[in-house]
Design a protein around this motif. Structure first.
Motif, PDB file in Angstrom:
ATOM      1  N   THR A  84       2.943   0.819   3.514  1.00 41.13           N
ATOM      2  CA  THR A  84       2.913  -0.480   4.182  1.00 41.13           C
ATOM      3  C   THR A  84       3.239  -1.572   3.172  1.00 41.13           C
ATOM      4  O   THR A  84       2.505  -1.759   2.195  1.00 41.13           O
ATOM      5  CB  THR A  84       1.528  -0.744   4.801  1.00 41.13           C
ATOM      6  N   HIS A  85       4.333  -2.279   3.399  1.00 38.14           N
ATOM      7  CA  HIS A  85       4.771  -3.339   2.496  1.00 38.14           C
ATOM      8  C   HIS A  85       5.192  -4.533   3.349  1.00 38.14           C
ATOM      9  O   HIS A  85       6.233  -4.499   4.010  1.00 38.14           O
ATOM     10  CB  HIS A  85       5.932  -2.868   1.615  1.00 38.14           C
ATOM     11  N   LEU A  86       4.371  -5.575   3.377  1.00 34.69           N
ATOM     12  CA  LEU A  86       4.618  -6.732   4.214  1.00 34.69           C
ATOM     13  C   LEU A  86       4.569  -8.008   3.387  1.00 34.69           C
ATOM     14  O   LEU A  86       3.650  -8.211   2.598  1.00 34.69           O
ATOM     15  CB  LEU A  86       3.582  -6.821   5.349  1.00 34.69           C
ATOM     16  N   THR A  87       5.565  -8.856   3.567  1.00 32.75           N
ATOM     17  CA  THR A  87       5.616 -10.138   2.881  1.00 32.75           C
ATOM     18  C   THR A  87       4.852 -11.181   3.696  1.00 32.75           C
ATOM     19  O   THR A  87       4.601 -10.978   4.893  1.00 32.75           O
ATOM     20  CB  THR A  87       7.071 -10.590   2.711  1.00 32.75           C
ATOM     21  N   PRO A  88       4.470 -12.307   3.085  1.00 35.59           N
ATOM     22  CA  PRO A  88       3.798 -13.359   3.845  1.00 35.59           C
ATOM     23  C   PRO A  88       4.672 -13.832   5.006  1.00 35.59           C
ATOM     24  O   PRO A  88       5.889 -13.942   4.880  1.00 35.59           O
ATOM     25  CB  PRO A  88       3.603 -14.468   2.808  1.00 35.59           C
ATOM     26  N   ASP A 138       0.843  -1.182   0.000  1.00 31.67           N
ATOM     27  CA  ASP A 138       0.000   0.000   0.000  1.00 31.67           C
ATOM     28  C   ASP A 138       0.889   1.246   0.000  1.00 31.67           C
ATOM     29  O   ASP A 138       1.501   1.582   1.019  1.00 31.67           O
ATOM     30  CB  ASP A 138      -0.915   0.000   1.227  1.00 31.67           C
ATOM     31  N   GLU A 139       0.948   1.920  -1.141  1.00 35.86           N
ATOM     32  CA  GLU A 139       1.770   3.114  -1.253  1.00 35.86           C
ATOM     33  C   GLU A 139       1.197   4.266  -0.429  1.00 35.86           C
ATOM     34  O   GLU A 139       1.933   5.147   0.012  1.00 35.86           O
ATOM     35  CB  GLU A 139       1.867   3.543  -2.728  1.00 35.86           C
ATOM     36  N   TYR A 161      -6.478 -17.703  15.763  1.00 40.03           N
ATOM     37  CA  TYR A 161      -5.299 -17.154  15.110  1.00 40.03           C
ATOM     38  C   TYR A 161      -5.647 -16.919  13.640  1.00 40.03           C
ATOM     39  O   TYR A 161      -5.987 -17.850  12.914  1.00 40.03           O
ATOM     40  CB  TYR A 161      -4.119 -18.113  15.239  1.00 40.03           C
ATOM     41  N   THR A 162      -5.541 -15.685  13.200  1.00 39.95           N
ATOM     42  CA  THR A 162      -5.897 -15.331  11.837  1.00 39.95           C
ATOM     43  C   THR A 162      -4.766 -14.571  11.161  1.00 39.95           C
ATOM     44  O   THR A 162      -3.846 -14.088  11.818  1.00 39.95           O
ATOM     45  CB  THR A 162      -7.178 -14.472  11.809  1.00 39.95           C
ATOM     46  N   CYS A 163      -4.853 -14.467   9.844  1.00 45.82           N
ATOM     47  CA  CYS A 163      -3.856 -13.758   9.054  1.00 45.82           C
ATOM     48  C   CYS A 163      -4.539 -12.663   8.236  1.00 45.82           C
ATOM     49  O   CYS A 163      -5.653 -12.843   7.742  1.00 45.82           O
ATOM     50  CB  CYS A 163      -3.132 -14.709   8.099  1.00 45.82           C
ATOM     51  N   SER A 164      -3.847 -11.563   8.061  1.00 50.16           N
ATOM     52  CA  SER A 164      -4.335 -10.505   7.217  1.00 50.16           C
ATOM     53  C   SER A 164      -4.074 -10.854   5.758  1.00 50.16           C
ATOM     54  O   SER A 164      -3.011 -11.370   5.410  1.00 50.16           O
ATOM     55  CB  SER A 164      -3.629  -9.178   7.568  1.00 50.16           C
ATOM     56  N   LYS A 165      -5.054 -10.595   4.883  1.00 47.71           N
ATOM     57  CA  LYS A 165      -4.953 -10.921   3.461  1.00 47.71           C
ATOM     58  C   LYS A 165      -4.672  -9.667   2.654  1.00 47.71           C
ATOM     59  O   LYS A 165      -5.389  -8.674   2.742  1.00 47.71           O
ATOM     60  CB  LYS A 165      -6.268 -11.549   2.980  1.00 47.71           C
ATOM     61  N   GLY A 166      -3.620  -9.725   1.832  1.00 50.00           N
ATOM     62  CA  GLY A 166      -3.314  -8.605   0.976  1.00 50.00           C
ATOM     63  C   GLY A 166      -4.319  -8.476  -0.145  1.00 50.00           C
ATOM     64  O   GLY A 166      -5.007  -9.433  -0.517  1.00 50.00           O
ATOM     65  N   PHE A 167      -4.452  -7.264  -0.691  1.00 48.49           N
ATOM     66  CA  PHE A 167      -5.382  -6.994  -1.784  1.00 48.49           C
ATOM     67  C   PHE A 167      -4.792  -7.532  -3.073  1.00 48.49           C
ATOM     68  O   PHE A 167      -3.713  -7.139  -3.497  1.00 48.49           O
ATOM     69  CB  PHE A 167      -5.601  -5.478  -1.878  1.00 48.49           C
ATOM     70  N   ASP A 168      -5.517  -8.468  -3.691  1.00 49.74           N
ATOM     71  CA  ASP A 168      -5.057  -9.077  -4.935  1.00 49.74           C
ATOM     72  C   ASP A 168      -5.578  -8.248  -6.113  1.00 49.74           C
ATOM     73  O   ASP A 168      -6.692  -8.419  -6.578  1.00 49.74           O
ATOM     74  CB  ASP A 168      -5.575 -10.516  -5.036  1.00 49.74           C
ATOM     75  N   TYR A 169      -4.760  -7.324  -6.593  1.00 50.23           N
ATOM     76  CA  TYR A 169      -5.175  -6.428  -7.677  1.00 50.23           C
ATOM     77  C   TYR A 169      -5.397  -7.190  -8.979  1.00 50.23           C
ATOM     78  O   TYR A 169      -4.709  -8.135  -9.260  1.00 50.23           O
ATOM     79  CB  TYR A 169      -4.102  -5.333  -7.897  1.00 50.23           C
ATOM     80  N   GLY A 180      -4.360  -1.783   0.812  1.00 50.85           N
ATOM     81  CA  GLY A 180      -3.479  -2.942   0.739  1.00 50.85           C
ATOM     82  C   GLY A 180      -4.073  -4.246   1.204  1.00 50.85           C
ATOM     83  O   GLY A 180      -3.419  -5.289   1.105  1.00 50.85           O
ATOM     84  N   VAL A 181      -5.316  -4.258   1.721  1.00 50.34           N
ATOM     85  CA  VAL A 181      -5.883  -5.484   2.274  1.00 50.34           C
ATOM     86  C   VAL A 181      -7.291  -5.750   1.741  1.00 50.34           C
ATOM     87  O   VAL A 181      -7.994  -4.836   1.298  1.00 50.34           O
ATOM     88  CB  VAL A 181      -5.935  -5.436   3.819  1.00 50.34           C
ATOM     89  N   GLY A 182      -7.686  -7.018   1.800  1.00 56.75           N
ATOM     90  CA  GLY A 182      -9.044  -7.404   1.413  1.00 56.75           C
ATOM     91  C   GLY A 182      -9.383  -6.992  -0.003  1.00 56.75           C
ATOM     92  O   GLY A 182      -8.660  -7.305  -0.944  1.00 56.75           O
ATOM     93  N   ASP A 183     -10.470  -6.237  -0.154  1.00 55.70           N
ATOM     94  CA  ASP A 183     -10.888  -5.754  -1.472  1.00 55.70           C
ATOM     95  C   ASP A 183     -10.611  -4.264  -1.621  1.00 55.70           C
ATOM     96  O   ASP A 183     -11.133  -3.617  -2.522  1.00 55.70           O
ATOM     97  CB  ASP A 183     -12.373  -6.032  -1.691  1.00 55.70           C
TER      98      ASP A 183
END
Length: 434
Positions: free
Chosen positions: A218-222, A213-214, A426-434, A241-244
Motif C-alpha cells: 500500500t503506497h498512497l500519497t497525500p 507499507d511494503e 470528514y477525516t483523513c488517514s495518517k501515514g506512519f511517520d517512521y 503504514g498508518v498511525g503508530d
C-alpha cells in the motif's frame, strides 16, 4: 471419565507464526451488513416481481450457521420485539480458503476484525465498536462445531475465538465482554470487501500524509484516492503504514474508510441505482456466512429500515479502549481498559446515544481541515437559502467540522481513551511517520 468430559476438547494449538503483513486481513466492513439490508429494502420497494427474483437470488448464496442455543430451523426474531435495540456482530475472517491464490495458502481462520453494530430502540442512532484483534479477553466455553466444547480461557487474544469455536464462539465472547445479548452475526471474507467496494464504484479516502507499507503493498500519497478492489482491501489491511504501526492505529484509519463508505451508500446516487444496490447484496452474500437469525430476507429488510433514516451525524464508529506495551500475558498484545469500556457499554445497554470527544479520532486519523461537515439528504433538502451576508460554506473552520454541529447534546460523551468519529465527520488517514 464422564460422557460430558469425554466430549470436551482442548483447543487446537494456534498456527505457527506467519509474516504479520500476510496474516492481517482488513475484511472489516462495519457497514457491510447495513449495505446488504439497504440493498434488499430498496429492491423490495422498487417492484414486486424484481424483489421476488432478487431476494431469492441473493439468499441462495448465503451460508447459515446456528449460534449457541439457536435452532437452525427456528423463525428469525422480530426486530421490533428486541429489548434495547438491535445488536449485530460483524466478523472479518483471515481464512484464505476458497478466496483464490492472491492471498496465499494460510487457512488459520482467525477473526482479524471484530465489530459490534448497535441500533438504538427508537432507531435514532447507531454505533459500531471495533475490538482490536490482539485485545486480551476471557473466552467462555464454546461449542467446537464437532459436538464437543472448547475449554474456557482466562486470557487470550480475541481473534482466536473464530479458530476455537467459529462464529458462535466469537459471539459468546463479545457477549461476555460487553454484557449485551447479540442475536445476529455475520462473517465476511477477503473477496467480500473487494466485490463490495467495486459495487459502489469505489470509496473516496483522504490521506493526510504518505502511507507506505511494503507488507500490504500500500503506497498512497497525500490527497483523496478512490479506492476499490484490491486497493481497498489492502488499505484496510495496512497496519504498518498508518498511525503508530499498531492495530489501534489501524482501526482509526479503517474508520476513515467506513465513514466515507456510509456517505457513499447513503448518497442519492447510490440509493437510487438499483443495479448498484443489487450488486452490493450479491457481493456481500456470496462471501459471507450468517447466523440463522439473519437467514430471512425479511429480517435483513427490517434491519435496513431501522438504519435507513438515521442521520450521518448519529452513526458513530468507536474503538474498544486499550493500551500496548504491557508485560506477561499482555506482552505484544492489547491490554483492555475495562473501566472506560464499561462506561461505554453501560450507556449502550441503557440504550443511550454515545459520542467520542470532538476531534478524538485516534492514532491513524485526523479531521480533514479542507472538508465541510456532511449533511443528510433531509437536512440538505430542507435547508433555507443562506443570507446574503452569511459567510461562505467553505469557510467552515476545522473546529466546526470536528463538532459537526449536529452532535447530540444529550449523548454520553465517552472517556478520552475511547476514540472514534461520526459518519458526518470528514477525516483523513495518517501515514506512519517512521
Amino acid at each position: 471419565m464422564s460422557a460430558a468430559s469425554s466430549r470436551r476438547r482442548t483447543p487446537a494449538p494456534r498456527p505457527s507464526a506467519i509474516r504479520h503483513g500476510r496474516q492481517r486481513t482488513g475484511t472489516i466492513f462495519a457497514e457491510l451488513f447495513r449495505a446488504v439490508g439497504l440493498v434488499l429494502a430498496v429492491v423490495l420497494v422498487s417492484g414486486v416481481s424484481l424483489a421476488a427474483i432478487a431476494t431469492w437470488d441473493v439468499r441462495k448464496d448465503l451460508t447459515v450457521v446456528a449460534l449457541a442455543g439457536e435452532e437452525s430451523d427456528a423463525p428469525p426474531p422480530n426486530i421490533a420485539a428486541i429489548d434495547g435495540g438491535v445488536n449485530l456482530l460483524l466478523v472479518g475472517s483471515d481464512s484464505r480458503e476458497g478466496q483464490g491464490e492472491a492471498y496465499g495458502d494460510e487457512t488459520s481462520n482467525l477473526n482479524d476484525v471484530t465489530m459490534l453494530l448497535h441500533i438504538s430502540q427508537d432507531h435514532s442512532s447507531a454505533s459500531v465498536i471495533s475490538f482490536p484483534r490482539d485485545l486480551v479477553v476471557s473466552i467462555p466455553e464454546c461449542p467446537d462445531g464437532q459436538g464437543g466444547t472448547s475449554e474456557a480461557m482466562s486470557a487470550q487474544p480475541i481473534n482466536v475465538t473464530l479458530l476455537y469455536g467459529g462464529l458462535p464462539c466469537t459471539v459468546l465472547t463479545v457477549e461476555k465482554l460487553t454484557g449485551l445479548t447479540i442475536p445476529f452475526a455475520a462473517e465476511v471474507q477477503f473477496n467480500g470487501v473487494i466485490e463490495m467496494s467495486n459495487a459502489v464504484g469505489g470509496v473516496p479516502v483522504c490521506v493526510s500524509s504518505p502511507i507506505d507499507d511494503e507488507w500490504t503493498n500500500t503506497h498512497l500519497t497525500p490527497g483523496t484516492h478512490q479506492l476499490q478492489g484490491m486497493d481497498a482491501l489492502q488499505f484496510l489491511r495496512t497496519r504498518h503504514g498508518v498511525g503508530d504501526g499498531s492495530d489501534l492505529g489501524r482501526i482509526s484509519s479503517q474508520q476513515v474508510f467506513l465513514s466515507s463508505l456510509v456517505r457513499t451508500v447513503k448518497s442519492t446516487e447510490t440509493l437510487t441505482d438499483v443495479t448498484k444496490l443489487y450488486g452490493l447484496a450479491k457481493a456481500a452474500t456470496g462471501n459471507m456466512q450468517i447466523s440463522t437469525s439473519l437467514s430471512s430476507p425479511d429480517t435483513m429488510v427490517s434491519i435496513a429500515l431501522a438504519l435507513k433514516d438515521i442521520p450521518l451525524e448519529d452513526i458513530g464508529f468507536y474503538a474498544y479502549p486499550g493500551t500496548t506495551g504491557g508485560s506477561g500475558v499482555y506482552a505484544g498484545k492489547v491490554q483492555p481498559n475495562a473501566a472506560d469500556a464499561e462506561e461505554m457499554f453501560a450507556a449502550i445497554r441503557a440504550d443511550e446515544s454515545i459520542v467520542a470527544e470532538a476531534g478524538n479520532t485516534g492514532l491513524g486519523a485526523e479531521i480533514d481541515p479542507n472538508a465541510l461537515p456532511a449533511v443528510t439528504e433531509a437536512a440538505s433538502s430542507d435547508a433555507a437559502a443562506p443570507d446574503a451576508g452569511a459567510p461562505a460554506a467553505d469557510s467552515a473552520a476545522p473546529a466546526d467540522i470536528a463538532d459537526a454541529a449536529a452532535r447530540d447534546s444529550s449523548a454520553t460523551v465517552l472517556p478520552k481513551s475511547i476514540t472514534g468519529q461520526s459518519a458526518a465527520e470528514y477525516t483523513c488517514s495518517k501515514g506512519f511517520d517512521y
